[in-house]
Design a protein around this motif. Structure first.
Motif, PDB file in Angstrom:
ATOM      1  N   THR A 176      31.632  11.752  79.641  1.00 53.72           N
ATOM      2  CA  THR A 176      31.707  10.503  80.543  1.00 53.72           C
ATOM      3  C   THR A 176      30.181  10.125  80.700  1.00 53.72           C
ATOM      4  N   THR A 177      29.250  11.166  80.792  1.00 53.73           N
ATOM      5  CA  THR A 177      27.817  10.663  80.960  1.00 53.73           C
ATOM      6  C   THR A 177      27.300   9.935  79.753  1.00 53.73           C
TER       7      THR A 177
ATOM      8  N   GLU B 118      39.547   9.286  78.779  1.00 50.71           N
ATOM      9  CA  GLU B 118      40.998   9.929  79.234  1.00 50.71           C
ATOM     10  C   GLU B 118      41.995   9.035  79.535  1.00 50.71           C
TER      11      GLU B 118
ATOM     12  N   HIS C 150      41.470  15.497  76.707  1.00 52.23           N
ATOM     13  CA  HIS C 150      41.692  16.998  76.817  1.00 52.23           C
ATOM     14  C   HIS C 150      43.021  17.458  76.004  1.00 52.23           C
TER      15      HIS C 150
HETATM   16  N1  LIG Z   1      25.933  10.964  89.165  1.00 53.33           N
HETATM   17  C1  LIG Z   1      26.082  12.372  88.858  1.00 53.33           C
HETATM   18  N2  LIG Z   1      25.063  12.996  89.800  1.00 53.33           N
HETATM   19  C2  LIG Z   1      24.919  14.289  89.641  1.00 53.33           C
HETATM   20  N3  LIG Z   1      25.429  15.025  88.489  1.00 53.33           N
HETATM   21  C3  LIG Z   1      26.380  14.474  87.825  1.00 53.33           C
HETATM   22  C4  LIG Z   1      26.578  12.871  87.890  1.00 53.33           C
HETATM   23  N4  LIG Z   1      27.363  12.585  86.880  1.00 53.33           N
HETATM   24  C5  LIG Z   1      27.553  13.882  86.080  1.00 53.33           C
HETATM   25  N5  LIG Z   1      26.812  14.804  86.683  1.00 53.33           N
HETATM   26  C6  LIG Z   1      27.003  16.102  86.174  1.00 53.33           C
HETATM   27  O1  LIG Z   1      26.793  16.137  84.803  1.00 53.33           O
HETATM   28  C7  LIG Z   1      27.507  16.951  83.903  1.00 53.33           C
HETATM   29  C8  LIG Z   1      28.473  16.296  83.105  1.00 53.33           C
HETATM   30  O2  LIG Z   1      29.297  15.521  83.803  1.00 53.33           O
HETATM   31  P1  LIG Z   1      30.266  14.540  82.801  1.00 53.33           P
HETATM   32  O3  LIG Z   1      31.046  13.740  84.022  1.00 53.33           O
HETATM   33  O4  LIG Z   1      29.535  13.571  81.891  1.00 53.33           O
HETATM   34  O5  LIG Z   1      31.244  15.551  82.425  1.00 53.33           O
HETATM   35  P2  LIG Z   1      32.696  15.383  81.314  1.00 53.33           P
HETATM   36  O6  LIG Z   1      32.400  15.906  79.952  1.00 53.33           O
HETATM   37  O7  LIG Z   1      32.979  13.984  81.289  1.00 53.33           O
HETATM   38  O8  LIG Z   1      33.965  16.398  82.050  1.00 53.33           O
HETATM   39  P3  LIG Z   1      35.222  15.869  82.244  1.00 53.33           P
HETATM   40  O9  LIG Z   1      36.006  16.554  81.243  1.00 53.33           O
HETATM   41  O10 LIG Z   1      35.691  16.874  83.562  1.00 53.33           O
HETATM   42  O11 LIG Z   1      35.307  14.622  82.768  1.00 53.33           O
HETATM   43  C9  LIG Z   1      28.415  17.734  85.200  1.00 53.33           C
HETATM   44  O12 LIG Z   1      27.850  18.933  85.390  1.00 53.33           O
HETATM   45  C10 LIG Z   1      28.514  16.889  86.425  1.00 53.33           C
HETATM   46  O13 LIG Z   1      28.564  17.451  87.536  1.00 53.33           O
END
Ligand SMILES: Nc1ncnc2c1ncn2[C@@H]1O[C@H](COP(=O)(O)OP(=O)(O)OP(=O)(O)O)[C@@H](O)[C@H]1O
Ligand SMILES: [Mg+2]
Length: 507
Positions: free
Chosen positions: A46-47, A168, A200
């Motif tokens: 997501t990031t 998702e 997922h």
């Molecule tokens: N705004 C934010 N502030 C602090 N930490 C963040 C922020 N956004 C994401 N993180 C951290 O960055 C990391 C990556 O998060 P991300 O949401 O990109 O994961 P993801 O691959 O999308 O996971 P999921 O499958 O659970 O959605 C995680 O450890 C999350 O806690």
């Protein structure tokens, strides 16, 4: 074009405090390609997409669109560059018509000259081109989640997106709706749109994606065409393990167990979002998992809410451990040993602005709980407890003071489950427990549910995911229009049979 890919991300990094969410990620998308992005909860998917959509600014790295290095300081800039994102919590105005939502913010002509007729025509034209049946005059808020998602996609396309990001999208869809979405995505790809698809669910990924890229701990681990990379290889790349179990969960059952939950001819009034229950009867025995299958909107939400006391019964009886609780409030039912994992963790499961510690101990501070004797050291006790739970359930977050809304989706779900399971409930209502949870964490959480059943906990599992129902349940009931239309033992039934009952086919 110039032979350059539609999109190229190179060396993209982004840290949140000590967390390296993206660590020199490379990712390339071609036009007319459906490219799946997979990885465990917190891997950084997501990031990366938020960086591409202009929500976050990368600490380093470059973004090239059709070979041109591009700066995306805001979502508006991303939209201008042909990037569209379909959010999981839709950004539509519920009281607007479909046509208004689709054309909102992209009206042509002078301000004040919004033409409803023109908007309706444009919406219809676009929908027809993509083979979608939507009524431009319908009020958006009254539509199903799946149709709202289509409206969101139309809106993004109407703004001219050539790169479509879906984070998702199938988590909230039924298998039939997922199938329809996939047809739409294939049509879009055939027209040249590049699509980034996050999920997922690996069977889905292998059904739809032309290419698959795996992220782990913020880094690109592997990428390959669908034919070049196996499910096992993807699982291993995601988890770093080669022994992830994807089949039926092993549990030891007892045949003479007492009933922990009995529901007799339970009916409810209509709620906004779901069918009312119509004379529902079912029993959950100690140590058993009863799966409730059904197309969403056929009473599953009403059932879960009526059981925990969030929706009143119009008639009928609910017994917990043999005692009637039909008129008891939520707290009294919890005190009698009822645990509840709600389907929507954002609305009901977690204090999003609260910390992980607050979320983990919520509901535990009354009476003579674990912390009553710790009064002077209460806050330290809570923190230590929360950190132990985080450790046990492998929750990835900076520490226990992290805000819940900074956690990835799957980690939020783990916290809700951990809190309920650690309470040792006698009966657990589990609604959509692994929506958005990665496969490694699912295996782990299923293990925890199995352990709870070994202690004698009876589980009512409400899930739109038939794989989940089949992996966990001993028996399956099917809800259709608020009624129980079938009750079958899992081992001697098939997905097709359950699917037919879900569609209301009786013959
Ligand atoms: N705004 C934010 N502030 C602090 N930490 C963040 C922020 N956004 C994401 N993180 C951290 O960055 C990391 C990556 O998060 P991300 O949401 O990109 O994961 P993801 O691959 O999308 O996971 P999921 O499958 O659970 O959605 C995680 O450890 C999350 O806690
Ligand atoms: Mg995510």
């Amino acid at each position: 074009m110039n032979g350059e890919p539609l999109l190229r991300l190179s060396g993209v990094s982004k840290a949140f405090g000590a967390v390296k969410a993206n660590d020199a990620v490379d990712f390339t998308l071609e036009s007319a390609q459906i490219h799946a992005l997979v990885g465990e909860n917190g891997a950084g998917k997501t990031t990366l997409m938020r960086i591409l959509y202009g929500v976050h600014q990368p600490d380093s790295g470059t973004i090239e669109i059709a070979g041109c290095q591009t700066h995306l300081p805001s979502p508006a800039a991303a939209i201008e560059n042909g990037i569209g994102m379909v959010h999981q919590h839709f950004m539509l105005v519920p009281s607007f018509t479909v046509a208004e939502n689709v054309t909102l913010g992209a009206e042509s002509g002078k301000p004040g000259l919004y033409s409803a007729a023109r908007a309706a025509k444009r919406t219809l034209d676009l929908a027809a081109r993509l083979g979608l049946a939507v009524d431009p005059e319908a009020i958006t808020g009254t539509l199903t989640v799946a149709t709202q998602q289509k409206v969101e996609i139309l809106k993004v396309l109407h703004r001219g997106a050539r790169i479509l990001i879906l984070d998702e999208p199938t988590a909230v869809l039924t298998p039939q709706e997922t199938h329809e979405l996939f047809t739409l995505l294939r049509n879009l790809a055939a027209e040249g749109t590049g699509i980034i698809f996050i999920s997922h669910k690996l069977p889905e990924v292998f059904a739809i994606a032309d290419r698959i890229t795996v992220l782990r701990q913020g880094r690109t681990i592997t990428t390959g065409g669908r034919g070049e990379i196996s499910t096992e290889a993807v699982v291993a790349a995601m988890t770093g393990r080669s022994d992830v179990h994807l089949g039926r969960v092993k549990r030891s059952g007892r045949s003479d167990a007492p009933a922990v939950l009995e529901v007799k001819e339970l009916s409810t009034d209509r709620t906004v979002s779901d069918s009312p229950l119509d004379q529902v009867s079912l029993t959950v025995y100690a140590g058993e998992i009863l799966g409730v299958a059904g197309v969403e909107g056929n009473g599953q939400t009403a059932l879960a809410e009526a059981l925990v006391g969030l929706t009143a019964a119009r008639s009928g009886v609910i017994l917990l451990g043999g005692e009637p609780v039909t008129d008891d409030n939520v707290r009294r039912r919890r005190d009698r040993g009822l645990g509840f994992v709600p389907e929507d963790r954002h609305l009901q499961g977690l204090p999003l602005h609260g910390s992980v510690t607050e979320a983990t101990v919520a509901g535990r501070l009354r009476g003579t709980g674990r912390f009553a004797t710790l009064a002077p050291a209460l806050s330290r006790g809570r923190r230590v407890w929360a950190e132990a739970v985080m450790d046990k359930y492998a929750v990835t977050a900076a520490d226990s003071s992290a805000r819940c809304d900074s956690l990835s989706g799957g980690n939020q779900q783990k916290i809700v489950l951990a809190r309920e399971l650690e309470d040792n409930p006698a009966c657990l209502v589990l609604a959509q427990p692994t929506r958005g949870v990665d496969i490694g964490a699912i295996e782990f959480l299923y293990g925890k549910v199995a352990e709870a059943t070994h202690r004698g906990c009876g589980v009512l599992l409400v899930s739109a995911d038939l794989d989940e129902i089949f992996r966990l349940s001993d028996r399956i009931v099917v809800l259709f229009k608020g009624r129980v239309v079938a009750e079958l033992p899992t081992l001697t039934t098939t997905r097709e049979e359950i699917g037919r009952h879900m569609m209301g086919v009786t013959a």
